[in-house]
Design a protein around this motif. Structure first.
Motif, PDB file in Angstrom:
ATOM      1  N   LYS A  38      59.006  44.691  39.663  1.00  0.00           N
ATOM      2  CA  LYS A  38      58.750  44.887  40.863  1.00  0.00           C
ATOM      3  C   LYS A  38      59.758  46.006  41.376  1.00  0.00           C
ATOM      4  O   LYS A  38      59.307  47.011  41.980  1.00  0.00           O
ATOM      5  CB  LYS A  38      58.835  43.765  42.075  1.00  0.00           C
ATOM      6  CG  LYS A  38      57.567  42.538  41.923  1.00  0.00           C
ATOM      7  CD  LYS A  38      56.264  43.463  42.352  1.00  0.00           C
ATOM      8  CE  LYS A  38      55.114  42.562  41.708  1.00  0.00           C
ATOM      9  NZ  LYS A  38      53.857  43.331  41.415  1.00  0.00           N
ATOM     10  N   GLU A  54      43.905  45.513  39.679  1.00  0.00           N
ATOM     11  CA  GLU A  54      44.979  44.634  40.340  1.00  0.00           C
ATOM     12  C   GLU A  54      44.279  43.386  40.745  1.00  0.00           C
ATOM     13  O   GLU A  54      44.878  42.266  40.710  1.00  0.00           O
ATOM     14  CB  GLU A  54      45.577  45.405  41.502  1.00  0.00           C
ATOM     15  CG  GLU A  54      46.442  46.666  41.224  1.00  0.00           C
ATOM     16  CD  GLU A  54      47.805  46.326  40.426  1.00  0.00           C
ATOM     17  OE1 GLU A  54      48.252  44.998  40.447  1.00  0.00           O
ATOM     18  OE2 GLU A  54      48.192  46.931  39.774  1.00  0.00           O
ATOM     19  N   GLU A  55      43.057  43.575  41.300  1.00  0.00           N
ATOM     20  CA  GLU A  55      42.103  42.438  41.700  1.00  0.00           C
ATOM     21  C   GLU A  55      42.151  41.288  40.527  1.00  0.00           C
ATOM     22  O   GLU A  55      42.361  40.320  40.823  1.00  0.00           O
ATOM     23  CB  GLU A  55      40.787  43.034  42.133  1.00  0.00           C
ATOM     24  CG  GLU A  55      39.872  41.831  42.977  1.00  0.00           C
ATOM     25  CD  GLU A  55      40.810  41.769  44.321  1.00  0.00           C
ATOM     26  OE1 GLU A  55      40.587  40.252  44.426  1.00  0.00           O
ATOM     27  OE2 GLU A  55      41.634  42.320  44.788  1.00  0.00           O
ATOM     28  N   LYS A  74      45.462  39.485  40.138  1.00  0.00           N
ATOM     29  CA  LYS A  74      45.744  38.509  41.153  1.00  0.00           C
ATOM     30  C   LYS A  74      44.731  37.258  40.677  1.00  0.00           C
ATOM     31  O   LYS A  74      45.209  36.132  41.050  1.00  0.00           O
ATOM     32  CB  LYS A  74      45.130  38.886  42.575  1.00  0.00           C
ATOM     33  CG  LYS A  74      46.277  39.922  42.958  1.00  0.00           C
ATOM     34  CD  LYS A  74      45.920  40.305  44.487  1.00  0.00           C
ATOM     35  CE  LYS A  74      46.933  41.517  44.896  1.00  0.00           C
ATOM     36  NZ  LYS A  74      46.078  42.228  45.801  1.00  0.00           N
ATOM     37  N   ARG A  75      43.685  37.370  40.331  1.00  0.00           N
ATOM     38  CA  ARG A  75      42.839  36.529  40.107  1.00  0.00           C
ATOM     39  C   ARG A  75      42.865  35.637  38.654  1.00  0.00           C
ATOM     40  O   ARG A  75      42.103  34.839  38.396  1.00  0.00           O
ATOM     41  CB  ARG A  75      41.255  36.663  40.201  1.00  0.00           C
ATOM     42  CG  ARG A  75      40.934  37.152  41.718  1.00  0.00           C
ATOM     43  CD  ARG A  75      39.363  37.124  41.745  1.00  0.00           C
ATOM     44  NE  ARG A  75      38.769  38.338  41.449  1.00  0.00           N
ATOM     45  CZ  ARG A  75      38.104  38.396  40.229  1.00  0.00           C
ATOM     46  NH1 ARG A  75      37.773  37.366  39.561  1.00  0.00           N
ATOM     47  NH2 ARG A  75      37.755  39.634  39.882  1.00  0.00           N
ATOM     48  N   TYR A  76      43.891  36.135  37.738  1.00  0.00           N
ATOM     49  CA  TYR A  76      43.956  35.563  36.609  1.00  0.00           C
ATOM     50  C   TYR A  76      42.571  35.816  35.955  1.00  0.00           C
ATOM     51  O   TYR A  76      42.125  35.110  35.079  1.00  0.00           O
ATOM     52  CB  TYR A  76      44.406  34.231  36.376  1.00  0.00           C
ATOM     53  CG  TYR A  76      45.804  33.833  37.479  1.00  0.00           C
ATOM     54  CD1 TYR A  76      46.761  34.873  37.454  1.00  0.00           C
ATOM     55  CD2 TYR A  76      45.952  32.820  38.084  1.00  0.00           C
ATOM     56  CE1 TYR A  76      47.804  34.379  38.222  1.00  0.00           C
ATOM     57  CE2 TYR A  76      46.764  32.462  38.873  1.00  0.00           C
ATOM     58  CZ  TYR A  76      47.844  33.292  39.052  1.00  0.00           C
ATOM     59  OH  TYR A  76      48.943  32.995  39.687  1.00  0.00           O
ATOM     60  N   THR A 130      48.610  38.399  33.773  1.00  0.00           N
ATOM     61  CA  THR A 130      48.843  37.285  34.438  1.00  0.00           C
ATOM     62  C   THR A 130      47.783  36.192  33.775  1.00  0.00           C
ATOM     63  O   THR A 130      48.296  35.088  33.591  1.00  0.00           O
ATOM     64  CB  THR A 130      48.252  37.561  36.194  1.00  0.00           C
ATOM     65  OG1 THR A 130      47.081  37.953  35.864  1.00  0.00           O
ATOM     66  CG2 THR A 130      49.222  37.898  36.573  1.00  0.00           C
TER      67      THR A 130
END
Lengths: 410, 249
Positions: free
Chosen positions: A89, A145-146, A149-151, A211
């Protein structure tokens, strides 16, 4: 006696002994040809390595955890868990010269589609990874990126994987493959990149949101640290600046005090390239040195023949002096003979060197054809210098002859 | 008459081991323009040493040598080269032509070392010199395609090409048979009659009779210097041929 006459006389004299002149030149020919070949070979191999490296992304920066010592035992790089989400980050947000950062988390699983299977190395990455590594999409899209976030259970696969799993020519995009026990949807296919400079197949790859790897794959389960971070500098020239920036941020993140060693390693492509080409460089220098020795031997050949020539033509020298040649004229006459000898030899050597380089590089090795104009220019100068250097003493001997003695010489 | 060569009390000493050898031991004479002088002497008499000094290949130990008004004693090596190139024509016993070089190129050689002569003029003068020795038709022959007499004529053309004040001939007939010797002497007499000054070193008395003056050396001294009645080499040649024919019959 003007230059044109000198050259004319020298060439006439050399043509009188064609066989001898050629054999004398042979030393120079071989010397120059081998120097040119060695330099071309070295340059070409460097360019070859460079070309393969730039396919990996020339402004790429690799950040990996440093080795850790535990009780005097070197635990290796992967043992470290020093690179984590916080580092990612802060590198994403607080840098000026870093364009993209992507973590990598590795896992391996057997890939299965229908009746085919293939041992796959799954790499958990961020979407910008393909920009850093200069991958192109052949089909479909890179995950977003979506998906992160949702793995999401989506993947992007390389050409080698496509070839091994989709043997019946199916369109991979939209198909679901099984990675170990996890079903994954193929949403994109990478364009082929071939091997990298170190012989790895860059197409045998399955890219997955990092992720997803961290949560769904047993081998990486619960792991919050990354194997490596891949970053790219904004421009190739800024690689060093970006590396400095990254070092600064990571040290402050990890609370490393001044004087303490980093707990991570940063490699820019340039460093790796330099390290790799230094081997070729040393080898090239060595071979060029050997070639240069053969040039010196060629020069000694010229010197030897010039001595013979001077002795053989003592009477001629005496006559020339008697009818008005100055010492300087005689010196220049024999000097121009040796220079012409070595220059013609050099010219033939250059032609042979270029031809042989072409045959070796283009036809045998299939490397890029690099002919160094610098090497040709320097070779030519070296030839002239060889002619002057090795011709000087015999010519001086001729110029110092006493015309009375020389005229009576039998 | 203009003095071409003036020699005053000339000495030339060589050091052989620990001994001084006086090759020339006080020689004085003057050669005037238009003379045809024979310099005679047995081997060891000093005539080769004298010729080397006359030819500016060697410098005297002491004494004075003036050629065409120039005092040679004061010149350095390069100036001597230039002097040889402009003032002297050499004819050697063994011709000393460059092998595998045409007669024309051989004759041009002295002018190659003269910056003032252009390539065009060089060629023209060489052709003229070859015409003067009646070899214009052999211009492009190599020395090995010429007889001994012809080779010597090329050498004489080479000595003429720079228009020297004196031609120095060193045993110029030494390698030739009698008949060819007479031919060469006829050529020299021809050149002499056109005003050339010639110094001719020989040890053959009958060759010396074709000159106008004889200087005889012995042990480094001039023992005889006298004007002589010049015999015609052309007549000698004709008589020689007649004798040959008579013998044949």
């Amino acid at each position: 006696m003007n230059i044109l006459n000198l050259v004319k006389i020298a060439i006439t004299a050399l043509l009188r002994n064609k066989g001898r002149s050629f054999l004398t030149m042979l030393g120079i020919i071989i010397g120059i040809a081998s120097v040119i070949m060695m330099v071309s070979l070295g340059r070409s191999s460097t360019q070859n390595v460079r070309g393969e490296f730039s396919s990996m992304g020339s402004n790429m920066i690799m950040i990996m955890p440093a080795r850790q010592m535990r009780g005097g035992v070197n635990m290796g790089n992967s043992s470290s868990k020093s690179l984590d989400m916080k580092d990612l980050k802060s590198l994403e947000n607080n840098t000026k010269y870093v364009a993209h950062v992507s973590p990598t988390v590795g896992s391996s699983a057997q890939l299965v589609f229908g009746a085919n299977n293939h041992p796959g190395s799954l790499t958990g990455v961020a979407p910008c990874y393909i920009d850093i590594r200069k991958y192109e999409m052949a089909e479909g899209i890179m995950f977003t990126e979506e998906h992160l976030k949702r793995y999401a259970k989506v993947c992007v696969i390389g050409q080698t994987v496509v070839e091994n799993l989709f043997t019946n020519g199916e369109d991979p995009v939209g198909q679901t493959i099984r990675c170990g026990s996890v079903p994954m949807k193929v949403i994109g296919v990478l364009a082929s990149k071939g091997g990298n400079g170190m012989g790895q197949d860059q197409d045998d790859i399955v890219l997955v949101p990092y992720t997803t790897i961290q949560t769904r794959f047993a081998s990486a389960n619960g792991r919050t640290s990354f194997n490596m971070l891949f970053a790219s500098a904004t421009r190739e020239e800024d690689s060093e600046l970006a590396a400095t920036e990254i070092t600064y941020i990571l040290r402050s993140n990890h609370g490393i005090k001044e004087g303490q060693e980093d707990d991570f390693d940063i490699r820019t492509q340039e460093e790796i390239l330099t390290a790799m080409s230094s081997v070729t460089k040393v080898l090239t220098m060595l071979l060029t040195a050997i070639a240069a020795i053969s040039l010196i031997v060629g020069g000694i050949g010229i010197m030897n023949i010039m001595y013979v020539t001077v002795t053989e033509r003592t009477k001629e020298i005496g006559l020339r002096m008697a009818i008005g040649a100055k010492s300087k004229d005689v010196l220049l006459q024999f000097l121009s003979e040796s220079v012409i000898l070595s220059l013609i030899g050099g010219l033939i050597g250059i032609i042979f060197g270029v031809l042989l380089s072409y045959v070796l590089l283009s036809l045998v090795l299939h490397w890029p054809m690099v002919i160094s104009q610098g090497a040709i220019g320097i070779s030519f100068l070296v030839c002239a210098a060889t002619g002057v250097f090795f011709g000087w003493y015999p010519a001086k001997k001729a110029a110092n002859l006493d015309p009375i003695v020389a005229l009576r010489y039998e | 008459m203009k003095e071409i060569i003036e020699i005053k009390d000339l000495h030339r000493t060589f050091r052989v081991g620990s001994e001084d050898v006086h090759a020339l031991d006080g020689i004085t004479f003057t050669i005037y323009e238009g003379e045809f002088v024979s310099i005679m002497g047995t081997s060891g008499s000093g005539k080769s040493t004298l010729l080397n000094i006359l030819g500016c290949l060697d410098t005297p130990t002491s004494g004075e040598y003036i050629i065409n008004g120039i005092s040679v004693n004061l010149l350095n090596k390069n100036q001597l080269s230039t002097l040889r190139n402009r003032q002297i024509g050499f004819v050697f016993q063994n011709y000393n032509l460059l092998a595998r070089t045409t007669a024309l190129d051989n004759v041009q050689l002295p002018l190659m070392y003269n910056h003032e002569v252009s390539a065009k003029e060089r060629r023209e003068r060489a052709v003229a010199a070859l015409e003067a020795v009646k070899l214009a038709d052999r211009m492009n022959h190599m020395p090995n395609q010429l007889s001994g007499g012809q080779q010597q004529r090329v050498a004489i053309a080479r000595a003429l090409v720079n228009d020297p004040v004196i031609i120095l001939a060193d045993e110029a007939t030494g390698n030739l048979d009698t008949r060819t010797s007479y031919e060469i002497m006829t050529l020299f007499q021809d050149l002499h009659s056109k005003g050339k000054t010639i110094a001719f070193v020989t040890h053959e008395p009958d060759i010396a009779t074709f000159t106008t003056r004889t200087i005889k050396l012995r042990d480094g001294h001039v023992v005889l210097d006298e004007k002589i009645d010049q015999q015609s080499a052309a007549v000698a040649l004709a008589e020689y041929e007649k004798n040959i024919q008579n013998t044949a019959i």
